[in-house]
Design a protein around this motif. Structure first.
Motif: not given
Length: 203
Positions: A37-62
């Protein structure tokens, strides 16, 4: 001094990821969802934050669940709004009409290709697809498959921020991979746009 500064930066990043993780998986799904809904949010950064916070598989899945759900919600909303006069008039505009016709004819393939690469205008595609007559299930399949490929590639590259900082070679490889993803995505986008132009010229 540089080594101390580098370690401090890594510690800060790890602390940031730990804080991010404390918000729980709901937050990790919500942010990628909002990006639709808000394309200015950096999706790549959010994905990197997720995988570094929850691990590769869980971060990827979320990330995959959030980004896919967001795209599908935008599609559903635009499909509903498409019944209003203002959007009916928008569909009749020459450029929009050409793109809608092209998407309706091609269906799954162009949507899947565009969504496979980061840095392509997926938010705009979600909106246009919602205004088109493409099948709901066809769109869902393209989103789930395309987002799966794109998010896994980003997750794999960005899963270990500490290694990216401390190992220059890995950082260079990651940079090259990201550049290639961006370059190929732009090439795909350009080729699809050119195909639309040629086909409409023929008709």
């Amino acid at each position: 001094m540089e080594t101390l500064q580098e370690l401090f930066t890594i510690d800060q990043l790890m602390e940031l990821f730990e804080t991010y993780r404390s918000f729980g998986p709901f937050f990790a799904i919500l942010l990628p969802l909002l990006e639709a809904f808000l394309p200015f949010l950096p999706l790549v950064v959010l994905i990197v934050a997720n995988v570094n916070s929850f691990g590769l598989w869980m971060g990827f899945f979320l990330s995959w669940i959030g980004a896919s759900a967001g795209a599908i919600l935008v599609f559903i909303i635009m499909r509903k709004l498409g019944q209003f006069t203002i959007f009916k008039k928008l569909r009749e505009r020459k450029g929009i009409k050409k793109l809608l016709t092209w998407i309706e004819r091609r269906g799954f393939s162009p949507l899947f290709l565009i969504l496979c690469f980061p840095f392509t205008p997926s938010a705009a595609i979600n909106v246009v697809a919602g205004l088109s007559r493409i099948s709901f299930w066809q769109f869902i399949l393209a989103v789930l498959a395309g987002k799966f490929v794109m998010i896994f590639m980003v997750s794999f590259v960005g899963q270990d921020i500490q290694a990216l900082i401390t190992q220059p070679i890995r950082s260079i490889i990651a940079g090259v991979v990201i550049f290639l993803l961006w370059y190929i995505g732009k090439k795909v986008e350009h080729r699809l746009n050119r195909t639309i132009t040629v086909k409409n010229r023929d008709h």
